[in-house]
Design a protein around this motif. Structure first.
Motif, PDB file in Angstrom:
ATOM      1  N   ARG A  52      41.433  42.536  53.148  1.00 31.71           N
ATOM      2  CA  ARG A  52      41.477  42.355  51.871  1.00 31.71           C
ATOM      3  C   ARG A  52      41.730  40.823  51.414  1.00 31.71           C
ATOM      4  O   ARG A  52      41.444  40.599  50.353  1.00 31.71           O
ATOM      5  CB  ARG A  52      42.631  43.218  51.148  1.00 31.71           C
ATOM      6  N   THR A  56      39.080  39.384  48.924  1.00 32.65           N
ATOM      7  CA  THR A  56      39.390  38.760  47.688  1.00 32.65           C
ATOM      8  C   THR A  56      39.114  37.264  47.580  1.00 32.65           C
ATOM      9  O   THR A  56      38.590  36.859  46.273  1.00 32.65           O
ATOM     10  CB  THR A  56      41.231  38.886  47.688  1.00 32.65           C
ATOM     11  N   LEU A  67      42.638  37.907  40.402  1.00 34.79           N
ATOM     12  CA  LEU A  67      42.470  38.872  41.478  1.00 34.79           C
ATOM     13  C   LEU A  67      43.985  39.365  41.822  1.00 34.79           C
ATOM     14  O   LEU A  67      44.988  38.537  42.257  1.00 34.79           O
ATOM     15  CB  LEU A  67      41.404  38.419  42.572  1.00 34.79           C
ATOM     16  N   ALA A  69      45.484  42.205  45.029  1.00 32.52           N
ATOM     17  CA  ALA A  69      45.179  43.269  45.850  1.00 32.52           C
ATOM     18  C   ALA A  69      46.348  43.971  46.400  1.00 32.52           C
ATOM     19  O   ALA A  69      47.678  43.445  46.382  1.00 32.52           O
ATOM     20  CB  ALA A  69      44.313  42.687  47.314  1.00 32.52           C
ATOM     21  N   ILE A  92      41.446  46.363  44.980  1.00 37.88           N
ATOM     22  CA  ILE A  92      41.396  45.047  44.472  1.00 37.88           C
ATOM     23  C   ILE A  92      41.140  44.930  42.856  1.00 37.88           C
ATOM     24  O   ILE A  92      40.004  45.567  42.697  1.00 37.88           O
ATOM     25  CB  ILE A  92      40.512  43.953  45.012  1.00 37.88           C
ATOM     26  N   GLY A  94      40.415  42.516  39.377  1.00 41.64           N
ATOM     27  CA  GLY A  94      39.901  41.356  38.831  1.00 41.64           C
ATOM     28  C   GLY A  94      39.287  41.174  37.459  1.00 41.64           C
ATOM     29  O   GLY A  94      39.196  42.370  36.907  1.00 41.64           O
TER      30      GLY A  94
END
Length: 98
Positions: A52, A56, A67, A69, A92, A94
């Motif tokens: 992740r 990201t 962002l 996660a 995630i 964003g």
């Protein structure tokens, strides 16, 4: 939970950014890196989950901001060997700058 089935992930992620309106939001959920044991039949599986942090970073390099996660859930699945294993699913989120 479909990203691991996408062969050309960089192109798809860039296209998502292009198609999102300024100020729009992104939410992606998929498997954390799992070593290739989640699917019994791996045809059509191009990624064994994702790191992740790396994903990201990739999203940030494309232009997504804000962002974050986190672990969204855990799936328990009994595999071909008869053993039930837990697999974490990340989320995630964003934003595309306005």
């Amino acid at each position: 939970m479909a990203l691991h089935h996408v062969a050309d992930l960089p192109t798809v992620l860039r296209r998502l950014f292009e198609l999102t309106a300024p100020g729009g939001r992104l939410a992606l959920a998929d498997l954390d890196s799992e070593g290739g044991i989640f699917h019994d039949d791996t045809s059509g599986v191009y990624h064994n989950g994702f790191d992740r942090e790396a994903l990201t970073t990739t999203l940030g390099n494309i232009g997504w901001t804000d962002l974050a996660a986190r672990t969204a859930t855990t799936i328990e699945k009994t595999l071909a060997d008869g053993i039930t294993r837990a697999f974490t699913i990340f989320l995630i989120t964003g934003r595309k700058p306005a």
